[in-house]
Design a protein around this motif. Structure first.
Motif, short mmCIF file in Angstrom:
data_model
loop_
_atom_site.label_atom_id
_atom_site.label_comp_id
_atom_site.label_asym_id
_atom_site.label_seq_id
_atom_site.Cartn_x
_atom_site.Cartn_y
_atom_site.Cartn_z
N LEU A 150 31.34 -72.59 74.44
CA LEU A 150 30.34 -73.15 73.53
C LEU A 150 30.26 -72.32 72.25
O LEU A 150 30.18 -72.88 71.15
N ASN A 151 30.28 -70.98 72.38
CA ASN A 151 30.29 -70.12 71.19
C ASN A 151 31.49 -70.45 70.31
O ASN A 151 31.37 -70.58 69.09
N LEU A 152 32.65 -70.58 70.94
CA LEU A 152 33.87 -70.87 70.20
C LEU A 152 33.80 -72.24 69.52
O LEU A 152 34.14 -72.38 68.35
N ALA A 153 33.32 -73.24 70.26
CA ALA A 153 33.23 -74.60 69.70
C ALA A 153 32.24 -74.64 68.54
O ALA A 153 32.47 -75.34 67.54
N SER A 154 31.13 -73.90 68.65
CA SER A 154 30.12 -73.88 67.58
C SER A 154 30.70 -73.30 66.30
O SER A 154 30.38 -73.76 65.19
N ILE A 155 31.55 -72.30 66.46
CA ILE A 155 32.20 -71.70 65.29
C ILE A 155 33.26 -72.65 64.72
O ILE A 155 33.37 -72.85 63.50
N MET A 156 34.04 -73.27 65.61
CA MET A 156 35.11 -74.16 65.15
C MET A 156 34.56 -75.40 64.45
O MET A 156 35.26 -76.02 63.65
N ALA A 157 33.32 -75.77 64.73
CA ALA A 157 32.71 -76.91 64.04
C ALA A 157 32.61 -76.66 62.54
O ALA A 157 32.57 -77.60 61.74
N MET A 158 32.59 -75.37 62.14
CA MET A 158 32.52 -75.02 60.72
C MET A 158 33.90 -74.90 60.08
O MET A 158 34.02 -74.53 58.92
N GLN A 159 34.96 -75.20 60.87
CA GLN A 159 36.34 -75.22 60.40
C GLN A 159 36.77 -73.91 59.74
O GLN A 159 37.16 -73.87 58.57
#
Length: 558
Positions: A150-159
């Motif tokens: 989830l931490n990784l996905a939250s960061i990746m949402a910001m590209q």
């Protein structure tokens, strides 16, 4: 194009005598997957924290850092947030909202994206990372692996253009860690995101890394492909060689192979070639437990124990029965969220089961007064060592542990000096515990616990953050305590450590012990919860478990 250029960077923490970084110069190309490794306190985390200005530690720095050819300190704050992602060691430290879906949206909301753009990116990330099945859950209900995803996905949402990760798998079980690393590899290969990762466990990381950087006492001492670095570390007899993947260490340990294997598959092909037309004469050594431990009296007994945190919540511990004998070193392994740490809290009496009984030295735990329970009796090292630190310096923290004892000041000073030497923290005694590296914090916390001279030692993930060299010293320490009759129960994701040093191992699943056996028998029968050495050589001899076992297998062949 260069993602990062680091030129002659030096850094010193406030009031520290030694530099934490010493003339570090390196270039990381855009799209590379690089891993930074080194012993605890070598400067890995300090270096990584300099790669995102908001996380840069306080202190004095010289030298220059460029991000895509722009001086990092001049980077626009919005670009810094969106283009440089940072994942910490402890997933709980990074989660800020209550629900999974809100966590995915939080960073985008902070950057001012409109609702339509947020919904699109959140949906994309949830689908890409497989989060859609737990999209509406509470963050507190997630396993450690899910939290880190989830931490990784939250960061990746910001590209982001670059991802910096500081030991992100240290608190994950082997299967969750492998899944997390597979996700990182996918992000790197499919999206071209630059990955900069620090890690102690290189078994899974090295094969997917383009380059390894090895740090030692603040300096960069090796830079190259994983194979090149492994050969170099072996040539200079550096302790970090023992952190390299098992296949490489096996080949070097047996015949100093020029073309070193790196992965499990390559290791299996290498040993097949080496053992071709040979017969092995390997006999597994007798189990460490044997009749000696069997004859010892039970020190810890759990009888049909059930526990849940709230009256109407789900049971965490379910019908758990377990016996640990005096002088036994038992390791408990299992996935994140199955109840291992809760079991330790029940043994210690910090949590009381609503059904079943817990006995320590034959006495029911809940009837033992707290002072008696923790004075020369029970010692606990929690998963988060910071929870033990109360003072401004390491020395004051150690002194606080024995402040109420009746020993003389001279004896108190000797005990503190011995504890610092044991933890190899003599030069850190005046530092704030929070300024230590993760591995140094583990060592300081353990030194603090051992000052109480416990007869039962409960350890929750004690090797996370420790380098391969200090793990050996840590094991020597535990084995010496075991020889003195101390009983040790250790919850761990470090399969290699458990296989090498424990008397017995138990697999925890769904709130209870599924199986408990002598260590060699335990690991020889598993497919995933086993060592890399066993996976490499089990088709030749199923009884080999450690790297040393496989080397001996090869040497006894003819």
């Amino acid at each position: 194009m260069e993602a990062y250029r680091i030129e002659h960077v030096n850094f010193t923490y406030p009031e520290a005598d030694e530099q934490a970084l010493k003339d570090v110069t390196l270039i990381i190309e855009s799209g590379e997957f690089v891993t930074v490794c080194g012993r605890s306190g070598s400067g890995k985390s300090t270096l990584l924290r300099h790669l995102k200005p908001v996380h840069t530690p306080h202190g004095k720095r010289t030298g220059d850092i460029f991000f895509f050819q722009e001086p990092l300190e001049k980077l626009d704050p919005r670009r810094q947030v969106s283009e440089i992602g940072f994942v910490f060691q402890n997933p709980d430290n990074q989660l800020v909202t209550e629900k999974v879906w809100h966590e995915l949206a939080f960073g985008l909301e902070s950057l001012g994206y409109d609702q339509q753009a947020i919904r699109l990116r959140v949906a994309e990330m949830a689908s890409y990372f497989g989060i859609h099945t737990w999209f509406h859950q509470k963050v507190t209900d997630l396993s450690g692996g899910q939290k880190q995803i989830l931490n990784l996905a939250s960061i990746m949402a910001m590209q982001p253009a670059a991802l910096v990760l500081d030991e992100p798998t240290s608190q994950l079980d082997p299967i969750a860690a492998a899944n997390f690393l597979d996700t990182l590899k996918k992000i790197n290969r499919e999206l071209g995101v630059t990955i900069i990762l620090s890690e102690h466990r290189l078994e899974e990381v090295a094969p997917i890394s383009d380059r390894l950087f090895v740090m030692d006492e603040g300096r960069l001492i090796a830079d190259g492909t994983p194979r090149e670095v492994g050969v170099r570390l072996n040539q200079i007899n550096h302790p970090m060689f023992w952190a390299m993947p098992t296949a490489l260490r096996l080949a070097k340990g047996v015949e100093d192979a020029a073309d070193c294997p790196l992965t499990i598959n390559e290791g299996r092909r290498w040993i097949d070639h080496y053992m071709k037309d040979k017969q092995h004469h390997y006999t597994a050594p007798a189990g460490q437990e044997g009749d000696a431990l069997e004859s010892n009296k039970p020190v810890i007994e759990l009888k049909e124990v059930w526990f849940r945190y709230e009256k109407k919540s789900t049971d965490i511990i379910k019908d758990l029965s377990l016996t640990i004998r005096q002088g036994e070193f038992c390791c408990i392994v299992g996935g994140n969220g199955v109840g291992k740490s809760t079991a330790l809290s029940v043994i210690s009496g910090l949590n009381t089961p609503y059904r079943g009984r817990v006995f320590l030295h034959g006495k029911e735990a809940r009837k033992i007064p707290v002072k008696e329970r923790f004075t020369n009796n029970l010692g606990i090292l929690p998963q988060d060592p910071k929870s033990l630190f109360l003072k401004k310096t390491v020395e004051l923290d150690l002194r606080e542990m024995i402040a109420e004892s009746r020993m003389s000041e001279e004896e108190r000073e000797r005990r503190i000096r011995d504890a610092l030497a044991l933890a190899e923290l003599e030069d850190k005694r005046s530092m704030h515990p929070y300024d230590l590296s993760g591995g140094e914090q583990q060592r300081a916390a353990l030194a603090k616990v051992l000052l109480l001279e416990p007869q039962i030692l409960l350890l929750d993930e004690p090797t996370k953050g420790l380098d391969a060299f200090y793990k050996e010293k840590f094991a020597e320490m535990l084995l010496k305590l075991k020889q003195q009759g101390v009983t040790i129960v250790m919850v761990s994701h470090d399969i290699e450590f458990c296989a090498k040093f424990a008397d017995t191992c138990a697999l925890f699943f769904d709130g209870s012990i599924v199986t408990k056996n002598e260590t060699r028998m335990f690991f020889a029968g598993n497919s995933f919860y086993t060592t890399a050495a066993n996976r490499i050589a089990r088709h030749i001899c199923q009884e080999v478990v450690t790297t040393e076992d496989v080397i001996e297998l090869c040497r006894t062949s003819s």
